[in-house]
Motif scaffolding. Structure first.
Motif, PDB file in Angstrom:
ATOM      1  N   LEU A  53      40.339 100.917 -75.217  1.00 49.39           N
ATOM      2  CA  LEU A  53      40.302  99.557 -74.691  1.00 49.39           C
ATOM      3  C   LEU A  53      40.594  98.492 -75.740  1.00 49.39           C
ATOM      4  O   LEU A  53      40.619  97.308 -75.422  1.00 49.39           O
ATOM      5  CB  LEU A  53      38.930  99.286 -74.063  1.00 49.39           C
ATOM      6  CG  LEU A  53      38.535 100.202 -72.899  1.00 49.39           C
ATOM      7  CD1 LEU A  53      37.128  99.875 -72.433  1.00 49.39           C
ATOM      8  CD2 LEU A  53      39.521 100.069 -71.758  1.00 49.39           C
ATOM      9  N   GLY A  54      40.798  98.899 -76.998  1.00 48.49           N
ATOM     10  CA  GLY A  54      41.037  97.930 -78.049  1.00 48.49           C
ATOM     11  C   GLY A  54      42.441  97.348 -78.003  1.00 48.49           C
ATOM     12  O   GLY A  54      43.267  97.692 -77.142  1.00 48.49           O
ATOM     13  N   ILE A  55      42.724  96.451 -78.951  1.00 52.24           N
ATOM     14  CA  ILE A  55      44.028  95.797 -78.983  1.00 52.24           C
ATOM     15  C   ILE A  55      44.352  95.395 -80.413  1.00 52.24           C
ATOM     16  O   ILE A  55      43.466  95.072 -81.205  1.00 52.24           O
ATOM     17  CB  ILE A  55      44.047  94.563 -78.057  1.00 52.24           C
ATOM     18  CG1 ILE A  55      45.461  94.010 -77.924  1.00 52.24           C
ATOM     19  CG2 ILE A  55      43.093  93.495 -78.570  1.00 52.24           C
ATOM     20  CD1 ILE A  55      45.582  92.940 -76.858  1.00 52.24           C
ATOM     21  N   CYS A  56      45.637  95.428 -80.734  1.00 50.20           N
ATOM     22  CA  CYS A  56      46.094  95.032 -82.060  1.00 50.20           C
ATOM     23  C   CYS A  56      46.039  93.513 -82.208  1.00 50.20           C
ATOM     24  O   CYS A  56      46.112  92.770 -81.229  1.00 50.20           O
ATOM     25  CB  CYS A  56      47.527  95.490 -82.296  1.00 50.20           C
ATOM     26  SG  CYS A  56      47.740  97.282 -82.322  1.00 50.20           S
ATOM     27  N   ALA A  57      45.978  93.063 -83.447  1.00 52.05           N
ATOM     28  CA  ALA A  57      45.924  91.626 -83.716  1.00 52.05           C
ATOM     29  C   ALA A  57      47.183  90.908 -83.240  1.00 52.05           C
ATOM     30  O   ALA A  57      47.120  89.798 -82.705  1.00 52.05           O
ATOM     31  CB  ALA A  57      45.733  91.402 -85.215  1.00 52.05           C
ATOM     32  N   GLU A  58      48.351  91.559 -83.403  1.00 47.35           N
ATOM     33  CA  GLU A  58      49.598  90.918 -83.003  1.00 47.35           C
ATOM     34  C   GLU A  58      49.643  90.670 -81.503  1.00 47.35           C
ATOM     35  O   GLU A  58      50.014  89.580 -81.050  1.00 47.35           O
ATOM     36  CB  GLU A  58      50.805  91.775 -83.411  1.00 47.35           C
ATOM     37  CG  GLU A  58      50.943  91.978 -84.901  1.00 47.35           C
ATOM     38  CD  GLU A  58      50.295  93.249 -85.400  1.00 47.35           C
ATOM     39  OE1 GLU A  58      50.870  93.905 -86.280  1.00 47.35           O
ATOM     40  OE2 GLU A  58      49.198  93.594 -84.904  1.00 47.35           O
ATOM     41  N   ARG A  59      49.270  91.669 -80.710  1.00 49.71           N
ATOM     42  CA  ARG A  59      49.268  91.480 -79.254  1.00 49.71           C
ATOM     43  C   ARG A  59      48.215  90.465 -78.841  1.00 49.71           C
ATOM     44  O   ARG A  59      48.419  89.692 -77.903  1.00 49.71           O
ATOM     45  CB  ARG A  59      49.054  92.819 -78.547  1.00 49.71           C
ATOM     46  CG  ARG A  59      50.341  93.617 -78.372  1.00 49.71           C
ATOM     47  CD  ARG A  59      50.074  94.943 -77.714  1.00 49.71           C
ATOM     48  NE  ARG A  59      49.450  95.862 -78.654  1.00 49.71           N
ATOM     49  CZ  ARG A  59      48.738  96.930 -78.308  1.00 49.71           C
ATOM     50  NH1 ARG A  59      48.515  97.191 -77.030  1.00 49.71           N
ATOM     51  NH2 ARG A  59      48.228  97.738 -79.223  1.00 49.71           N
ATOM     52  N   ALA A  91      53.526  99.711 -80.136  1.00 49.66           N
ATOM     53  CA  ALA A  91      53.094  99.035 -78.910  1.00 49.66           C
ATOM     54  C   ALA A  91      53.342  97.534 -78.998  1.00 49.66           C
ATOM     55  O   ALA A  91      53.771  96.902 -78.024  1.00 49.66           O
ATOM     56  CB  ALA A  91      51.618  99.322 -78.648  1.00 49.66           C
ATOM     57  N   CYS A  92      53.077  96.944 -80.169  1.00 48.12           N
ATOM     58  CA  CYS A  92      53.302  95.502 -80.339  1.00 48.12           C
ATOM     59  C   CYS A  92      54.789  95.181 -80.274  1.00 48.12           C
ATOM     60  O   CYS A  92      55.199  94.180 -79.688  1.00 48.12           O
ATOM     61  CB  CYS A  92      52.716  95.037 -81.673  1.00 48.12           C
ATOM     62  SG  CYS A  92      50.906  95.145 -81.745  1.00 48.12           S
ATOM     63  N   ARG A  93      55.605  96.044 -80.876  1.00 42.80           N
ATOM     64  CA  ARG A  93      57.051  95.833 -80.816  1.00 42.80           C
ATOM     65  C   ARG A  93      57.548  95.925 -79.375  1.00 42.80           C
ATOM     66  O   ARG A  93      58.385  95.130 -78.940  1.00 42.80           O
ATOM     67  CB  ARG A  93      57.775  96.865 -81.684  1.00 42.80           C
ATOM     68  CG  ARG A  93      57.415  96.805 -83.153  1.00 42.80           C
ATOM     69  CD  ARG A  93      58.155  97.873 -83.937  1.00 42.80           C
ATOM     70  NE  ARG A  93      57.479  98.155 -85.196  1.00 42.80           N
ATOM     71  CZ  ARG A  93      57.913  99.016 -86.105  1.00 42.80           C
ATOM     72  NH1 ARG A  93      59.036  99.683 -85.896  1.00 42.80           N
ATOM     73  NH2 ARG A  93      57.237  99.225 -87.214  1.00 42.80           N
ATOM     74  N   GLU A  94      57.015  96.900 -78.638  1.00 45.57           N
ATOM     75  CA  GLU A  94      57.449  97.074 -77.252  1.00 45.57           C
ATOM     76  C   GLU A  94      57.091  95.851 -76.415  1.00 45.57           C
ATOM     77  O   GLU A  94      57.872  95.418 -75.562  1.00 45.57           O
ATOM     78  CB  GLU A  94      56.812  98.329 -76.655  1.00 45.57           C
ATOM     79  CG  GLU A  94      57.158  98.601 -75.202  1.00 45.57           C
ATOM     80  CD  GLU A  94      58.640  98.856 -74.971  1.00 45.57           C
ATOM     81  OE1 GLU A  94      59.094  98.660 -73.833  1.00 45.57           O
ATOM     82  OE2 GLU A  94      59.343  99.238 -75.926  1.00 45.57           O
TER      83      GLU A  94
END
Length: 202
Positions: A53-59, A91-94
């Protein structure tokens, strides 16, 4: 290096405070800043959970931008825990590709803040992996696997590598067989997790 990168870096560092939200959630290890077409800077931090359920800083920063009514990215900068900058994950790039399908290649990414090295998202996002292989490039594929035992967070085994599970072994063998015909250009690696709060109580 353009002055705006310094502003973006400082904006990201300002929100980068690694902290434990709960025994299941960590936040702020990585921070990001996104420059929109309007010239505004949006920030976000990574949210790490013991599940998916987490998320990267960029997204997170991009979603902050979208929440505020914008949808065009000009520059992206991500600050790692050691203060250095790095490239966005796949994932962030996508997400950026899907958000700006006609112009994503022009988005600038700060790779190394210390030297001022930048690249475009187009350079980081090849359209044809097969073309890369034909051109003689090598590809590294990596999976991560581990058991997730329920143990107390004071357990002295924290920090040690978690043993591979039977499913992990089977998946590794399956991947190996899948890419056997490309063994000369594809390298397969398996990366075990370590026993931490994030890998024990889910």
């Amino acid at each position: 290096m353009e002055p705006i990168w310094k502003t973006m870096y400082e904006s990201a560092r300002a929100v980068q405070h690694e902290r434990e939200i709960s025994k299941y959630v960590l936040a702020g290890g990585v921070a990001a800043a996104v420059l929109s077409a309007s010239g505004r800077i949006y920030t976000g931090v990574c949210i790490d959970t013991c599940s998916t359920l987490g998320i990267c800083a960029e997204r997170n920063a991009i979603f902050n931008m979208i929440t505020n009514g914008e949808a065009e990215i000009v520059k992206v900068l991500a600050v790692m825990p050691d203060g250095k900058t790095g490239a966005p994950c796949g994932a962030c790039r996508e997400l950026m590709v899907q958000l700006m399908p006609e112009t994503y290649k022009n988005i600038e990414i700060m790779l190394d803040y210390e030297t001022g090295k930048t690249v475009t998202l187009g350079e980081l996002t090849p359209e044809d992996v097969h073309a890369l292989l034909r051109a003689g490039n090598r590809v590294l594929l990596m999976t991560r696997h581990a058991e997730r035992p329920h143990i107390d967070h004071e357990d002295p085994s924290f920090g040690q590598e978690l043993p591979i599970t039977e499913n992990g072994q089977a998946m590794s063998r399956a991947f190996g067989e899948m890419f056997r015909p490309l063994a000369d250009v594809v390298q397969f690696a398996s990366s075990p997790l370590r026993r931490t709060m994030m890998t024990t109580e889910c």
